[in-house]
Every structure is written in structure tokens, then in C-alpha cells.
Design an enzyme around this catalytic site. Structure first.
Site, short mmCIF file in Angstrom:
data_model
loop_
_atom_site.label_atom_id
_atom_site.label_comp_id
_atom_site.label_asym_id
_atom_site.label_seq_id
_atom_site.Cartn_x
_atom_site.Cartn_y
_atom_site.Cartn_z
N THR A 1 -10.51 0.37 -8.68
CA THR A 1 -9.32 -0.49 -8.19
C THR A 1 -9.28 -1.74 -9.42
O THR A 1 -10.03 -1.59 -10.58
CB THR A 1 -9.46 -0.97 -6.87
OG1 THR A 1 -9.48 0.24 -6.23
CG2 THR A 1 -8.38 -1.95 -6.47
N GLY B 1 -14.28 -0.27 -3.92
CA GLY B 1 -14.17 0.38 -2.59
C GLY B 1 -15.12 -0.36 -1.39
O GLY B 1 -14.70 -1.68 -1.42
N SER C 1 -7.94 0.75 3.60
CA SER C 1 -8.23 0.46 2.31
C SER C 1 -9.57 -0.64 2.50
O SER C 1 -9.58 -1.17 3.65
CB SER C 1 -7.11 -0.39 1.54
OG SER C 1 -7.57 -0.96 0.46
N SER C 2 -10.12 -0.90 1.59
CA SER C 2 -11.37 -1.92 1.39
C SER C 2 -10.65 -3.18 0.68
O SER C 2 -11.41 -4.32 0.48
CB SER C 2 -12.34 -1.49 0.90
OG SER C 2 -13.02 -0.57 1.79
N ARG D 1 0.91 -1.23 0.13
CA ARG D 1 0.07 -0.09 0.12
C ARG D 1 0.88 1.36 0.20
O ARG D 1 2.00 1.34 0.54
CB ARG D 1 -0.70 0.06 1.14
CG ARG D 1 -1.88 0.93 1.39
CD ARG D 1 -2.93 0.61 0.78
NE ARG D 1 -4.25 1.58 1.18
CZ ARG D 1 -5.04 2.13 0.41
NH1 ARG D 1 -5.27 1.78 -1.04
NH2 ARG D 1 -5.96 2.91 0.85
N GLU E 1 -3.91 8.32 -3.69
CA GLU E 1 -4.27 7.53 -2.65
C GLU E 1 -4.34 8.26 -1.39
O GLU E 1 -5.05 7.54 0.03
CB GLU E 1 -3.39 6.36 -2.39
CG GLU E 1 -4.12 5.02 -1.88
CD GLU E 1 -4.77 4.35 -2.80
OE1 GLU E 1 -6.02 4.08 -2.78
OE2 GLU E 1 -4.35 4.16 -4.07
N ASP F 1 -7.85 8.30 0.56
CA ASP F 1 -8.43 7.31 1.42
C ASP F 1 -7.86 7.58 2.85
O ASP F 1 -8.60 6.83 3.69
CB ASP F 1 -7.64 5.96 1.02
CG ASP F 1 -8.44 5.22 0.01
OD1 ASP F 1 -9.28 5.84 -0.62
OD2 ASP F 1 -8.09 4.22 -0.57
N ASN G 1 -6.48 4.34 -6.91
CA ASN G 1 -7.69 5.05 -6.23
C ASN G 1 -8.57 5.40 -7.13
O ASN G 1 -9.41 4.43 -7.61
CB ASN G 1 -7.09 6.06 -5.30
CG ASN G 1 -8.33 6.39 -4.26
OD1 ASN G 1 -9.09 5.45 -4.05
ND2 ASN G 1 -8.44 7.52 -3.84
N1 GLY Z 1 -8.59 2.74 -3.06
C1 GLY Z 1 -9.36 2.03 -2.69
C2 GLY Z 1 -9.11 1.05 -1.75
O1 GLY Z 1 -7.98 1.28 -1.32
O2 GLY Z 1 -10.15 0.35 -1.33
#
Ligand code: GLY
Length: 575
Positions: free
Chosen positions: A384, A477, A455-456, A107, A423, A426, A404
Site C-alpha cells: 500500500t 497489511g 482493511s488494515s 475504500r 481489493e 481483502d 492492494n
Molecule cells: N489492501 C490492504 C489494506 O487495505 O489493508
């Protein structure tokens, strides 16, 4: 892994011999014995586009393993899937190699100069778009280091071999689809006059080859100089130079790039039915959320008995579970290197059974009854991308990575030809205050130097008796884990085959807005469904996006790969 380098093979053979001589049980991590028990009839890939799938196939056919193929696909998509595939973003990789589970967090991080108030004006209010577009929205990219780290640990072909398909696509060009042009045209307005996006991407035309010579040269430098080239070499110089261009200067420094690390973390691993679910730990909220959904549905089985898939009652019961998951997500999740995330408690049998027992089977539970976590819904962007790969030795990679938003910050590194992420959005731009999407962030996800934003992304692998049973993931997301939950329930609870399961209607509820059920453009709700939901107290809202799930199921020893009909994904069996 079967495809160990020769020196490793010799060492392992010696270790095995010593263990035998000592008449002690021989535990050989990553040993051939473990993987041969799981050998498959073929490898497979499910990729968000054709070129990503072809890159994996090429590398698997050249004798590479699932990790080589994942590296090849990751770099290929950076060329042919520019809206989300990337060099300038970050992501998560869940791996199952020779019977062992791993998770790699690559990440993006906040630059050293980032601070909690960096997107606020003099009155302390968020400045529109500053965290979404342009240099200031960019986090320190993790993708190249992540791919290199995975390759160093598990790759069997050379790094340059794994990058070869991407370099070819960049040099020779790829065929642009109408779908990609649609995404570009829908995304470009915020970039106009603010970033250099159009200079690189206005030339893309549907049905025509699109060549990217600067990107090809960057990939060649990385193929030769490894990740160090990207983080400390000429590519790093170009990235740093780019930070000074445009209306807002970026914060990323040479030191930020040089000190960027991908992190091997313990994946979240929990039993569900006869499977072990291996999935993303924090800084993703997704793995915990997915397991909470699956296990609360199991706890609430008596309520689901006889309820028809995707009927109003099915959606209501699922929404009751989802709102409890989102309440927890709002309160507890953030970068585990900065905040303590109570993973064990959030996934404990007792806790989930108690939460499931609170479900009201007839109407939405009032918001006040769902504690903790009323203060945050979704913040992350849905754009994503994900790919799933298995090799014939039974190893698997589930990889989700992102810029993102589509095309990230809209900033192209001039002379290097790749896009940078946005990013930083987020993070909670101002904890406690709603962002432009009406969403409120918590302290656990406040901006701090070197921190990773929440993040998801939920790259997931299911195993059964130590063998891979499913490799799955998606963009979307906060819809990522509710989508994966639905497909896993469709396949394992309702017995649907994988491809029809991907094609099923999907719905989404996330606590806020209250009693709102989201539909998607791919399969809008019919009037009977809308009426049935209204009778249960829901209003239906259309969302304009849903993720394309790319998945592989193993049946017996045969992989079955499926690409979501929602986008331009391609699935291939590789013999
Ligand atoms: N940027 C989307 C996620 O990290 O979930």
C-alpha cells in the site's frame, strides 16, 4: 481553515459579528481563530517518493493548504509510484482542519454482481489467483471520488491546480529508480499471459524517464471534468470496456461506477498519554487495533518497567498484547454499513485493562486462552502507500491508499493508462476456510454487493491540546498497526527522535502462526535476539517486506518530517 474561499470568509466574518453582538460564546467551526492558534513555522510533507513530495511542496508554495497538497500528492503518486499510488484503487484519509478531526473513507466497494461464492469452484473450493489477478479481482475504485470529496470540502486552490504536477509528470516523464524496477520484476510473473500489464510497464527502465501519455490525457480529462468524468464520462467508458477484455470478464458496470460514494465517517478518537489519537474507524481494523495496542501497553506498564527496547522480553510482552488484538480483529471487524462493529466495547478502559491483565510475562499464552478469534489471522496484502502533510496553518492530512498488491490486479485500463486494484481479495473469499496464505476469514468480512472489504490501513494524527503533534501512517497489511505502535512507543515512551525511531528494527506477531515472531529484511535479528526469543518459546520467521512509514512530528511550532529508510521516501519542510 485560513485558506477559505472568499465567500466563506465573508459568511464567517458575518457569523462572527452576529455572535459578538449577541454576546454569546462564538463557536466558529473551521474558523481562523482556531487555526491561527496552531500556526506552524512551515509546512511539511513526508512522501513515499520524491515526486509526491515535490507536488505537495509546489502546491503549498502556491498558497494551497494541506488538503490541496494531499490531492496533489495523491495524483502525482498515481503517475510516479505506479506500484501503489493510484487512480484505480481506494483508501482512507484522516484530516485535522482548523482544530476539527475528520475521516474520509474512499475504500473500493464490491460490484453489484459480486457474491459470497464468486471465487469458489463447483466443489466450493477457492480458485487460485481469481481474487488476486485480472478483471474479476477488481473492486469499484474510490480514489478519484475521495480526492474530489476532500477537495470540495476543504480545498482552497482550484482542482486543476492541484492536479497540475501529476499531469506534468505523466507528460514529461519521471525518473525510474532501480527500486521500482525491482518491485516490478518481482511482481509481474502472475500477470504474464493473464493481463495486459507488460504492454504498459515492461518499457520502464531504471535511470530512464518514463512517460505515460494516455495517463496524462486521463488526468487532463479529470482536471477538467472532475470526478464525474472518471465515474460517468469517457474514462468510465474505457474502464467498462476493459472489463470485457482478458481471460476473465470483470463485474463492474456503469451503474456501479455512477453510484460509488466516498463516505465521511467519525474517526476513532481516544486519549493516550497526553495525546488524542485520531485514527481510522471500520472498515479499517487498523485504528481500533492501534489504540488497543497503545492502551494495553499502558495498562501493562508495570511489566514493561525497565525492559529494554527491542529486547527479547520487550518483544514477548508486545507479542502478548498483539495476539489479543488479532483475536478481536478476527472476530468483530468488517464494513460498518453491513455489520455491527462494537467499537466502544473493544476500546473500553475496563475491557482493555482486563485483556492486559491476562498477559503472561514469562511465556506465550496458549492459543486456547486467547478468545475470541482463533479463526482468522491476516489476509490483506502489505503493498500500500502512505503520505503525511501539514500546512503552515496547522492543518494536517494523513493519507493511506492502495491497489492492494503491488500494481493491483495487473490490469491497465487501455486508452486511459491507469492500473486497477485487486481489493476484492481483502474480503473473506470463503469464510471459515484458510486462503492461500493459510489465513481464515470470518462472516463479518464475507463478500456482498456494494460492501467494502476489511482493511488494515491506519492513517493517524495525534494532537496535544488541540494542536497537531504527529501525522503518521504506513503500508504493510496487518503489519501497519503493529509498525505504527512500535514507532509511537519508540518516540513517546522511549524518547527517540523521529528519524532514528523510523530506522529502528521492527518485529511482528499476529496470533497465528502460533508463537512466531516475524523479523524483516531491513534489520534482521542477531543471534542473541533469536536465542532470547527461543528461550521464551518463540520461533523467528523472516518476512520479505516491511512498510515505509512516512511521518511528521511537530515540536513546538516546528514540523520535523521523516521518511523511512526502508524505501524511496522523501521528507521536506516547506517554507
Ligand atoms: N489492501 C490492504 C489494506 O487495505 O489493508
Amino acid at each position: 481553515m485560513n485558506r477559505l474561499r472568499p465567500t466563506c470568509r465573508v459568511v464567517r466574518a458575518l457569523l462572527a459579528l452576529l455572535a459578538l453582538l449577541a454576546l454569546t460564546p462564538c463557536a466558529v467551526p473551521n474558523g481562523a481563530a482556531a487555526s491561527s492558534a496552531a500556526t506552524l513555522s512551515a509546512g511539511a510533507v513526508a512522501s513515499p517518493d520524491r515526486y509526491g513530495a515535490l507536488a505537495a511542496r509546489e502546491v503549498l508554495r502556491a498558497g494551497g493548504n494541506a488538503v490541496d497538497a494531499a490531492v496533489a500528492t495523491g495524483f502525482a503518486l498515481a503517475v510516479t509510484y505506479p506500484e501503489a499510488g493510484n487512480l484505480g484503487g481506494g483508501g482512507f484519509m484522516t484530516l485535522y482542519v482548523n482544530g476539527h478531526a475528520y475521516f474520509l473513507d474512499y475504500r473500493e466497494t464490491a460490484p453489484a454482481k459480486a457474491g459470497a461464492a464468486m471465487y469458489l469452484d463447483a466443489r466450493g473450493e477457492p480458485i487460485a489467483n481469481l481474487s488476486l489477478v485480472g478483471n474479476l479481482s477488481v473492486g469499484v475504485p474510490g480514489t478519484v471520488r475521495g480526492m474530489a470529496e476532500a477537495h470540495r470540502r476543504f480545498g482552497s486552490l482550484s482542482w486543476a491546480r492541484d492536479l497540475a504536477p501529476a499531469i506534468r509528470y505523466a507528460h514529461r516523464g519521471f525518473l525510474v529508480t532501480a527500486q521500482l524496477i525491482g518491485i516490478r520484476d518481482d511482481s509481474r510473473a502472475p500477470f504474464e499471459g493473464v493481463t495486459n500489464f507488460d504492454r504498459s510497464f515492461a518499457a520502464m527502465q531504471a535511470g530512464k524517464l518514463f512517460r505515460q501519455p494516455a495517463l496524462a490525457r486521463t488526468l487532463e480529462r479529470i482536471a477538467k471534468g472532475g470526478d464525474q468524468e472518471f465515474y460517468e464520462g469517457p474514462t468510465a467508458d474505457l474502464l467498462i470496456a476493459q472489463m470485457a477484455h482478458g481471460p476473465t470478464a470483470g463485474l463492474i458496470t456503469r451503474e456501479d461506477l455512477a453510484r460509488y460514494r466516498a463516505v465521511w465517517r467519525e474517526p476513532v478518537r481516544e486519549r493516550w498519554n497526553s495525546y488524542e489519537v485520531i485514527t481510522a474507524p471500520p472498515p479499517s481494523s487498523g485504528g481500533i487495533a492501534l489504540l488497543q495496542l497503545l492502551r494495553m501497553k499502558q495498562d501493562a506498564a508495570p511489566l514493561f518497567r525497565g525492559v529494554v527496547l527491542n529486547s527479547p522480553q520487550y518483544m514477548h510482552l508486545t507479542a502478548e498484547i498483539e495476539k489479543r488484538v488479532f483475536a478481536d480483529r478476527a472476530e468483530y471487524l468488517g464494513d460498518p454499513d453491513f455489520v455491527k462493529v462494537p467499537v466502544g466495547e473493544l476500546l473500553s478502559d475496563e475491557y482493555l485493562a482486563r485483556r492486559a491483565a491476562e498477559i503472561d510475562a514469562s511465556k506465550p499464552s496458549p492459543l486456547a486462552a486467547i478468545q475470541p478469534g482463533l479463526e482468522r489471522g491476516d489476509r490483506d496484502k502489505p503493498q500500500t502507500t502512505h503520505y503525511s502533510i501539514v500546512d503552515r496553518w496547522g492543518n494536517a492530512v494523513s493519507n493511506t491508499y492502495t491497489l492492494n498488491g503491488w500494481f493491483g490486479a495487473g490490469v491497465v485500463v487501455e486508452g486511459a493508462g491507469f492500473l486497477l486494484n485487486d481489493e476484492m481479495d481483502d474480503f473473506s473469499v470463503k469464510p471459515g476456510v484458510p486462503n492461500q496464505y493459510g489465513v481464515v476469514g470470518g462472516d463479518a468480512n464475507a463478500i456482498a454487493p456494494y460492501k467494502r472489504p476489511l482493511s488494515s490501513m491506519t492513517p493517524t494524527i495525534l494532537t496535544e491540546n488541540g494542536r497537531v503533534a504527529m501525522v503518521i501512517g504506513t503500508p504493510g497489511g496487518s503489519r501497519i498497526f503493529t509498525s505504527l505502535f512500535q514507532v509511537l512507543a519508540d518516540v513517546y515512551d522511549f524518547g527517540l527522535a523521529l528519524q532514528p525511531a523510523l530506522a529502528q528494527l521492527r518485529f511482528h506477531h499476529q496470533l497465528l502462526p502460533e508463537s512466531t515472531m516475524f523479523s524483516e529484511p531491513y534489520a534482521p535479528f542477531d543471534s542473541a535476539l533469536v536465542d532470547g526469543l527461543a528461550q521464551r518459546g518463540y520461533r523467528v520467521e523472516a518476512q520479505d517486506f516491511n512498510g515505509d512509514i512516512e511521518a511528521i512530528q511537530i515540536i513546538g511550532n516546528s514540523p520535523l518530517a521523516a521518511a523511512d529508510p526502508r524505501a524511496r521516501g522523501v521528507a521536506m519542510i516547506v517554507r
